[in-house]
Scaffold this motif. Structure first.
Motif, PDB file in Angstrom:
ATOM      1  N   GLN A 159       6.686  -4.533  10.943  1.00  0.00           N
ATOM      2  CA  GLN A 159       6.015  -3.650  11.909  1.00  0.00           C
ATOM      3  C   GLN A 159       6.878  -2.451  12.293  1.00  0.00           C
ATOM      4  OE1 GLN A 159       2.725  -4.337  12.531  1.00  0.00           O
ATOM      5  NE2 GLN A 159       3.179  -5.959  11.045  1.00  0.00           N
ATOM      6  N   GLU A 160       7.932  -2.210  11.527  1.00  0.00           N
ATOM      7  CA  GLU A 160       8.799  -1.074  11.787  1.00  0.00           C
ATOM      8  C   GLU A 160       8.322   0.163  11.027  1.00  0.00           C
ATOM      9  OE1 GLU A 160      11.579  -0.631  13.776  1.00  0.00           O
ATOM     10  OE2 GLU A 160      11.008  -2.559  14.630  1.00  0.00           O
ATOM     11  N   LEU A 161       8.593   1.339  11.579  1.00  0.00           N
ATOM     12  CA  LEU A 161       8.335   2.584  10.863  1.00  0.00           C
ATOM     13  C   LEU A 161       9.457   2.817   9.859  1.00  0.00           C
ATOM     14  CD1 LEU A 161       7.157   4.984  13.716  1.00  0.00           C
ATOM     15  CD2 LEU A 161       5.745   3.860  11.986  1.00  0.00           C
ATOM     16  N   VAL A 162       9.074   3.282   8.675  1.00  0.00           N
ATOM     17  CA  VAL A 162      10.045   3.563   7.624  1.00  0.00           C
ATOM     18  C   VAL A 162       9.711   4.908   6.993  1.00  0.00           C
ATOM     19  CG1 VAL A 162      10.480   1.125   7.111  1.00  0.00           C
ATOM     20  CG2 VAL A 162       8.684   2.363   5.866  1.00  0.00           C
ATOM     21  N   VAL A 163      10.672   5.430   6.247  1.00  0.00           N
ATOM     22  CA  VAL A 163      10.457   6.659   5.484  1.00  0.00           C
ATOM     23  C   VAL A 163      10.381   6.284   4.008  1.00  0.00           C
ATOM     24  CG1 VAL A 163      11.473   8.858   4.769  1.00  0.00           C
ATOM     25  CG2 VAL A 163      11.558   8.159   7.169  1.00  0.00           C
ATOM     26  N   VAL A 164       9.337   6.753   3.349  1.00  0.00           N
ATOM     27  CA  VAL A 164       9.164   6.496   1.915  1.00  0.00           C
ATOM     28  C   VAL A 164       9.289   7.819   1.176  1.00  0.00           C
ATOM     29  CG1 VAL A 164       7.663   5.628   0.098  1.00  0.00           C
ATOM     30  CG2 VAL A 164       7.642   4.540   2.360  1.00  0.00           C
ATOM     31  N   LYS A 165      10.245   7.874   0.281  1.00  0.00           N
ATOM     32  CA  LYS A 165      10.376   9.047  -0.591  1.00  0.00           C
ATOM     33  C   LYS A 165       9.714   8.699  -1.912  1.00  0.00           C
ATOM     34  CE  LYS A 165      14.418  11.393   1.240  1.00  0.00           C
ATOM     35  NZ  LYS A 165      15.703  12.041   0.886  1.00  0.00           N
ATOM     36  N   LEU A 166       8.788   9.540  -2.321  1.00  0.00           N
ATOM     37  CA  LEU A 166       7.976   9.257  -3.499  1.00  0.00           C
ATOM     38  C   LEU A 166       8.188  10.331  -4.557  1.00  0.00           C
ATOM     39  CD1 LEU A 166       5.840   7.191  -4.446  1.00  0.00           C
ATOM     40  CD2 LEU A 166       4.090   8.743  -3.564  1.00  0.00           C
ATOM     41  N   LEU A 167       8.586   9.906  -5.743  1.00  0.00           N
ATOM     42  CA  LEU A 167       8.761  10.814  -6.888  1.00  0.00           C
ATOM     43  C   LEU A 167       7.709  10.443  -7.921  1.00  0.00           C
ATOM     44  CD1 LEU A 167      10.485  12.962  -8.440  1.00  0.00           C
ATOM     45  CD2 LEU A 167      11.763  11.027  -9.384  1.00  0.00           C
ATOM     46  N   THR A 168       6.862  11.411  -8.312  1.00  0.00           N
ATOM     47  CA  THR A 168       5.770  11.131  -9.251  1.00  0.00           C
ATOM     48  C   THR A 168       5.934  11.941 -10.528  1.00  0.00           C
ATOM     49  OG1 THR A 168       4.402  12.819  -8.162  1.00  0.00           O
ATOM     50  CG2 THR A 168       4.137  10.538  -7.430  1.00  0.00           C
ATOM     51  N   PHE A 169       5.461  11.355 -11.625  1.00  0.00           N
ATOM     52  CA  PHE A 169       5.499  12.043 -12.921  1.00  0.00           C
ATOM     53  C   PHE A 169       4.300  12.978 -13.027  1.00  0.00           C
ATOM     54  CE2 PHE A 169       7.800   8.097 -14.679  1.00  0.00           C
ATOM     55  CZ  PHE A 169       9.026   8.623 -14.299  1.00  0.00           C
ATOM     56  N   SER A 170       4.294  14.026 -12.262  1.00  0.00           N
ATOM     57  CA  SER A 170       3.192  14.988 -12.269  1.00  0.00           C
ATOM     58  C   SER A 170       3.539  16.166 -13.165  1.00  0.00           C
ATOM     59  CB  SER A 170       2.925  15.467 -10.834  1.00  0.00           C
ATOM     60  OG  SER A 170       4.096  16.022 -10.272  1.00  0.00           O
ATOM     61  N   SER A 171       2.699  17.195 -13.119  1.00  0.00           N
ATOM     62  CA  SER A 171       2.901  18.352 -13.990  1.00  0.00           C
ATOM     63  C   SER A 171       4.177  19.102 -13.665  1.00  0.00           C
ATOM     64  CB  SER A 171       1.698  19.308 -13.878  1.00  0.00           C
ATOM     65  OG  SER A 171       1.522  19.707 -12.529  1.00  0.00           O
ATOM     66  N   ASP A 172       4.636  19.011 -12.414  1.00  0.00           N
ATOM     67  CA  ASP A 172       5.859  19.710 -12.027  1.00  0.00           C
ATOM     68  C   ASP A 172       7.071  18.780 -12.027  1.00  0.00           C
ATOM     69  OD1 ASP A 172       5.057  18.165  -9.921  1.00  0.00           O
ATOM     70  OD2 ASP A 172       4.927  19.785  -8.456  1.00  0.00           O
ATOM     71  N   PHE A 173       6.951  17.659 -12.728  1.00  0.00           N
ATOM     72  CA  PHE A 173       8.063  16.713 -12.797  1.00  0.00           C
ATOM     73  C   PHE A 173       9.224  17.278 -13.612  1.00  0.00           C
ATOM     74  CE2 PHE A 173      10.237  13.345 -15.192  1.00  0.00           C
ATOM     75  CZ  PHE A 173      10.757  12.596 -14.144  1.00  0.00           C
ATOM     76  N   ASN A 174      10.433  16.997 -13.143  1.00  0.00           N
ATOM     77  CA  ASN A 174      11.640  17.435 -13.829  1.00  0.00           C
ATOM     78  C   ASN A 174      12.554  16.226 -13.987  1.00  0.00           C
ATOM     79  OD1 ASN A 174      14.356  18.504 -14.274  1.00  0.00           O
ATOM     80  ND2 ASN A 174      13.507  20.511 -13.727  1.00  0.00           N
ATOM     81  N   TRP A 175      13.111  16.031 -15.186  1.00  0.00           N
ATOM     82  CA  TRP A 175      13.952  14.870 -15.420  1.00  0.00           C
ATOM     83  C   TRP A 175      15.204  14.883 -14.554  1.00  0.00           C
ATOM     84  CZ3 TRP A 175      12.390  10.567 -17.456  1.00  0.00           C
ATOM     85  CH2 TRP A 175      11.321  10.582 -18.355  1.00  0.00           C
TER      86      TRP A 175
END
Length: 461
Positions: free
Chosen positions: A35-51
């Motif tokens: 029940q705690e608030l957290v921060v989620v960092k999300l990296l997606t393989f989209s069109s602007d994805f960079n290795w």
């Protein structure tokens, strides 16, 4: 992406989006298990994805797992995720309920010099921890938006309490502890000095807050110091460093904000374009901030302690004070002898001055050495050391002179005439006290010089 309708990993219910940039999102979520608030960092393989983004993302997760500091986000979880835009990776860390300095900045918050100094100390303490890791951890993107600022409450929330969730991931037994006011976040640009000279392929950072060497792919502990200095200047001037005038790659801030000369000098040292002319470490920068007298001038940077041995200290103090005492004693004795009996009186007066001056100088030198050895060894506060020696020597020299010359006057049966008392007791006693104080000052300055090691005299401003 419908942020509010998503639940990631069957556990993290998205509440809102906190930030977004190419290929990456930062989300606020609730952990349904705690029940705690957290921060989620999300990296997606989209069109602007960079290795390179994936490499930095993985490095951030790995780095946060290895760190444990109350002013740094705590790693909680990481996993692969499927989103409407494709496959991605998620990094979960604790939520810190505080505004960034950038937000305070935009809201028109004015920071005083005292507040900025406190922020500087907090950041340097964090960097001291990061740079002490094996290998050192270099943040590489310190700026107002990556620094959270909150008032200390002295109490951390219980895991079930969301009313004041500053998210530091502690157990109930640890809940009553002091909380830091400054937090360093966003380790997405972090670099570890695992390679020689801190060489890195990926150039990251924010223009205005990046030191020159980072543009060439070099990241060192001193690089973070530059970014801290630029951040502090932004708080003081209420302007981003990139918008301030520059001269020879140096940010010109002194004419824009009224701050003390000592703090201005310290900031100039922090933002030196040449890494060799900055402070060597966060520890050194913190010491100079707390003790500004360690910075000598524009030309000579922070002093470094050298070892002055106890025998050297005693030998120099005693010899110097004997020489000065003998010279002043002989000179004043000759002066008084000349007034009493020209020629012959001059000679006897000088000899008498030597007889009195040499022992007095020896005792004063011994006193100076003992006080220095007991209370100022090694030297941390030159001003206090110098003033202490001058006061003690002047006081004891004057009192000792009054006693000595009063006894001599009585032995010579000169009576108690007020005028004679002034001439033969008070005046020579004052001369003796001031002379001993001046002699102690010279010894103090010698010791101060020996406790400093100036950098190359060719240091060019």
């Amino acid at each position: 992406m419908g942020a509010k309708s998503m639940t990631l990993h069957s556990r993290y219910e998205i509440q809102q989006r906190l930030g977004k940039k190419a290929g990456r999102q930062t989300l606020l979520a609730q952990d349904k298990q705690t029940q705690e608030l957290v921060v989620v960092k999300l990296l997606t393989f989209s069109s602007d994805f960079n290795w390179d983004d994936l490499k930095l993302f993985e490095r951030e997760a790995e780095t946060l797992q290895s760190l444990s500091h109350p002013a740094i986000p705590h790693y909680l979880d990481s996993f692969e995720v499927e989103t409407p835009k494709g496959k991605g990776f998620a990094l979960v860390q604790n939520y810190i309920e505080a505004k960034s300095l950038e937000e305070h900045f935009k809201n028109g918050r004015k920071f005083s010099e005292r507040e900025v100094k406190q922020i500087a100390k907090s950041l340097l303490e964090i960097l001291t921890y990061l740079h002490a890791q094996k290998p050192p951890v270099i943040h590489r993107d310190i700026k107002p938006s990556n620094i959270l600022f909150a008032s200390a409450t002295g109490k951390m929330p219980m895991p079930q309490d969301r009313s004041n969730s500053c998210g530091v991931g502690v157990s109930p037994a640890q809940s009553i502890i002091a909380t830091p006011e400054v937090y360093l976040v966003d380790f997405g640009s972090v670099q570890t000095l695992a390679t020689k000279e801190g060489k890195t392929v990926t150039v990251v950072g924010t223009y205005g807050y990046m030191p020159p060497e980072q543009f060439g792919g070099i990241a060192l502990p001193a690089s973070d110091l530059y970014s801290v200095g630029a951040t502090l200047i932004a708080l003081l001037t209420n302007a981003h460093p990139a918008d301030l005038p520059q001269k020879d790659l140096r940010i010109q801030f002194e004419q824009i904000t009224p701050i003390s000369p000592e703090f201005a000098q310290w900031l100039k040292r922090m933002i030196e374009p040449s890494v060799d002319r900055r402070f060597n470490s966060a520890t050194e920068a913190l010491k100079a901030l707390e003790k500004p007298w360690l910075i000598q001038s524009d030309r000579f940077p922070l002093t470094q302690h050298k070892s002055v041995t106890v025998p050297e200290l005693f030998r120099h103090a005693i010899v110097q004070n004997i020489c000065i005492g003998a010279g002043i004693g002989a000179g004043n004795g000759a002066l008084y002898g000349t007034a009493a009996l020209p020629l012959l009186g001059t000679l006897f007066g000088a000899l008498y001055g030597l007889i009195v001056g040499i022992p007095a100088g020896f005792l004063n030198g011994l006193l100076v050495a003992i006080v220095t050895w007991l209370f100022f060894f090694p030297l941390d506060d030159p001003k206090l050391h110098r003033r202490t020696l001058i006061f003690i020597s002047t006081l004891l020299g004057t009192v000792g002179g009054i006693v000595t010359f009063s006894v001599i006057m009585a032995m010579q049966n000169l009576g108690s005439d007020g005028f004679l008392h002034i001439i033969f007791v008070l005046i020579p006693s004052a001369i003796a006290g001031l002379s001993m104080g001046a002699s102690s000052k010279q010894t103090a300055r010698w010791y101060e010089q020996q406790s400093r090691q100036e950098e190359d005299d060719n240091y060019d401003r």
